[in-house]
Every structure is written in structure tokens, then in C-alpha cells.
Design an enzyme around this catalytic site. Structure first.
Site, PDB file in Angstrom:
ATOM      1  CG  LEU A  60     -13.511  -1.661   1.669  1.00  0.00           C
ATOM      2  CD1 LEU A  60     -14.682  -0.838   1.147  1.00  0.00           C
ATOM      3  CD2 LEU A  60     -13.211  -1.499   3.241  1.00  0.00           C
ATOM      4  CG  PHE A  72      -2.224  -2.399   9.642  1.00  0.00           C
ATOM      5  CD1 PHE A  72      -2.009  -3.173  10.659  1.00  0.00           C
ATOM      6  CD2 PHE A  72      -2.310  -1.266   9.396  1.00  0.00           C
ATOM      7  CE1 PHE A  72      -1.547  -2.380  11.852  1.00  0.00           C
ATOM      8  CE2 PHE A  72      -2.002  -0.186  10.573  1.00  0.00           C
ATOM      9  CZ  PHE A  72      -1.401  -0.985  11.763  1.00  0.00           C
ATOM     10  CB  ALA A  73      -3.217  -4.103   3.088  1.00  0.00           C
ATOM     11  CE1 TYR A 109       0.205 -13.740   7.849  1.00  0.00           C
ATOM     12  CE2 TYR A 109       0.312 -14.749   9.755  1.00  0.00           C
ATOM     13  CZ  TYR A 109       0.050 -13.844   9.289  1.00  0.00           C
ATOM     14  OH  TYR A 109       0.128 -12.357  10.075  1.00  0.00           O
TER      15      TYR A 109
END
Ligand code: UDP
Length: 330
Positions: free
Chosen positions: A36, A76-77, A144
Site C-alpha cells: 500500500l 504487478f508490485a 526501470y
């Protein structure tokens, strides 16, 4: 098909939450693992179990996967900003590549049937030929892109040695929101064109900074392939169901490029208001043009059903209007 059980890492994030909706809509059982930090618990539909933890937390992964009933993992994290990765490369390798080692090992330990990876067009870097075919050699131009490329490579070798099937899905520009209004885009800080342009039009943010009007394109602004987040979600389900045939690497885009100027025009049309713009220099790391050729995904039966820019923008606008402060402040 009978209901199945999936772990979705980063399921409270933008693309992850739309994938969770797609799984729940077809009746599958979903556990979300999300710390989160950028996801929102409010993005999760009812009936989804949330485990608040990082992917690096092997003990928690073991506890979650222990009963052996999970059919697969959607991963996805991750950190996902090119610019930030240029400034903090090692954090990107730790959180994206390092964490994936922990996850892949956990999948092996627990005999998971397959893993679907959220990857990115950033693995291609400045690809010479457009649209970019799926067999184009990756050549990332940012930490990335490199951090995701490394995960793809690990999955390849894990498949070769251990037969863990995987799909690497290389997204182009994820955009839009659930057409039913159940989820949308809420990054903090927001860096993406469409939500920023919408908020500028609605008077909720300063004028949009247009990064460069001197690109070698028709109107001088960058071209991107915007793909609806609901179509991305659908591709994950299709990819998982094909894993029995072996690993896949797909591009997910519509095959149509839109300039920044044409996106701004569409936002103005949909909102019925001008988008205030401030001209700014080119953003470092931005390629002039990124458009997908998604031949493999299409051959597997995937079709972008919400490909029209008007639909992408209108669903994003509807969600921003109904959630002026994003999640938690409706
Ligand atoms: N863009 C812009 N102003 C902004 C944000 C984005 O001009 O405030 C441009 C950006 O240079 C790129 C396009 O919009 O050409 C899409 O950018 P975004 O950050 O949404 O996605 P990216 O292509 O970086 O993944």
C-alpha cells in the site's frame, strides 16, 4: 470454467486492481499482496483478501502460499517511473529485480502453476523500427526498463531449469479506467499525461506542462500507444490460460499512436473545457514515438475492446469526476 485461486501482487495499484476486477468478474478467488505504498485498499472490490506486505517478505509469501491451493500468480508490485529510476537505479533493481527473485523462488517452493509478469515497453529503449514487434531485441535505456528486462531473463532461465511457466506482458501506455467506474488511476505523485490533462481542464491542477514541441513527429509532440487498462487486465487472463503451451512474451498496445497534442484535444472535447498548457522542454528519457505491434497477443485471441482514444479519455474523465481526490476522498 470452475473458479480458481490467484495471488495478485500489487493488486491495489492501477493495472493490478483492474486485473483483480477481471478475475473477480469471472468468479475467481483472489488474494492481494500489496504494501500500500502506492496502492489503495479502496481500489479492491469486496471479497478480496488483502495481505499488507512487500514481495521481498519471503516468510509472508510462504504463509500465504502454504496451503498449496493457488493456481497462479499475477505480479504487478513494482516501482514504475523512468525518471525516478534514473536518479535511484539501485532502488529499482532491489525492489523490481531483487523482489522478483524472492517471488519466483516462492512460486517454485509451492508448485505454482504459472506467473504472469507486468512488464513494459521500456525494455525496448529507443527502438529504431516502429511499430515495435515482439521479437525486437530489448535494449533498455533506463534502470526501470533494465530492472524489468532482468526479471524477464530470470523467468526465462527459471523456466529452462525448473519449468515454471510464465508470461511477460510488455505494456505500452496504460490509460483509462474501469468502464463501470469501480476503479481508476490514482498515482501520488501523478506523472501521467491523461490524468494530469484532465485535472488541468477541471481546474484542479496547474496548467499541463507539455514536454517538447520540437520532436520529429507530425505535430512536434511525442507519439504514444495508449491502451485501455481494462484491455490490459483481460490480456493477463488470456495469457495465464495459455501457459500450458509454454512461456509467452507479448506487447500490449493498440497499434495506433496518438500525439500529446491529439490527446489534449480529446480531453478538451470530452471535458468541454480547454486544457491550460505551459510549454516546457523535452523530458529526459522520452522517446519520440512508441507504438506496439501486438501480433502474438492478437494471435492468442486478445483484442483491445476499448481502443478508441475517446473511450480511454472518457472513462478516465468519469472516474476523476466521481473521485475528485482519488481513492479515499470521493
Ligand atoms: N507528457 C507531457 N506532460 C506531462 C506528462 C506527460 O507532455 O505532464 C508527455 C510525455 O512527454 C510523453 C507523453 O506525454 O510524451 C506520455 O507520458 P506519460 O508520462 O503519460 O507516459 P510515458 O510515455 O512516459 O510512459
Amino acid at each position: 470454467m470452475t473458479a480458481r485461486r490467484f495471488l495478485v501482487t500489487g493488486g491495489a495499484g492501477y493495472v493490478g486492481s483492474h486485473c483483480v476486477l477481471a478475475l473477480r468478474d469471472r468468479g475467481d478467488e483472489v488474494t492481494v499482496l500489496d504494501d500500500l505504498t502506492s496502492g489503495h485498499a479502496a481500489a479492491l472490490p469486496p471479497g478480496v483478501r488483502l495481505v499488507e506486505a512487500q514481495v521481498e517478505d519471503a516468510a509472508t509469501l510462504d504463509a500465504v502460499l502454504a496451503d498449496g491451493s493457488f493456481h497462479g500468480v499475477f505480479h504487478f508490485a513494482a516501482l514504475s517511473q523512468v525518471g525516478e529510476s534514473m536518479a535511484e537505479p539501485l532502488r529499482y533493481f532491489a525492489r523490481n529485480t531483487g523482489a522478483a527473485i524472492t517471488l519466483i523462488e516462492a512460486c517454485r517452493r509451492h508448485g505454482i502453476g504459472g506467473l504472469v509478469l507486468s512488464s513494459t515497453a521500456a525494455v525496448y529503449g529507443e527502438a529504431a523500427a516502429q511499430p515495435i514487434a515482439e521479437d525486437t531485441r530489448p535494449n533498455p535505456s533506463s534502470p526501470y526498463g533494465e530492472s524489468k528486462r532482468a526479471v524477464e531473463a530470470m523467468l526465462h532461465w527459471a523456466w529452462t531449469a525448473h519449468r515454471l511457466p510464465y508470461a511477460a506482458l510488455r505494456y505500452f501506455n496504460a490509460a483509462g479506467a474501469d468502464p463501470g467506474g469501480r476503479a481508476g488511476e490514482d498515482h501520488r505523485p501523478e506523472t501521467h499525461l491523461i490524468p494530469l490533462a484532465i485535472d488541468a481542464a477541471l481546474g484542479r491542477r496547474p496548467p499541463l506542462r507539455l514536454f517538447g514541441t520540437d520532436w520529429p513527429t507530425e505535430d512536434g509532440t511525442c507519439i504514444r500507444d495508449y491502451v485501455h487498462v481494462t484491455d490490459l487486465a483481460a490480456a493477463h487472463l488470456i495469457a495465464f490460460d495459455r501457459l500450458a503451451g509454454g512461456p509467452v512474451t507479448w506487447n500490449l498496445g493498440t497499434g495506433h499512436g496518438h500525439s500529446v497534442r491529439s490527446v489534449l484535444a480529446e480531453v478538451e472535447r470530452a471535458a468541454g473545457r480547454p486544457v491550460p498548457v505551459e510549454l516546457a522542454p523535452r523530458r529526459p528519457g522520452d522517446p519520440a514515438r512508441l507504438v506496439a505491434a501486438s501480433a502474438r497477443a492478437q494471435a492468442a485471441g486478445w483484442r483491445p475492446r476499448h481502443a478508441a482514444l475517446a473511450e480511454i479519455v472518457s472513462t478516465a474523465l468519469d472516474w476523476r469526476r466521481s473521485h475528485p481526490g482519488g481513492y479515499g476522498q470521493c
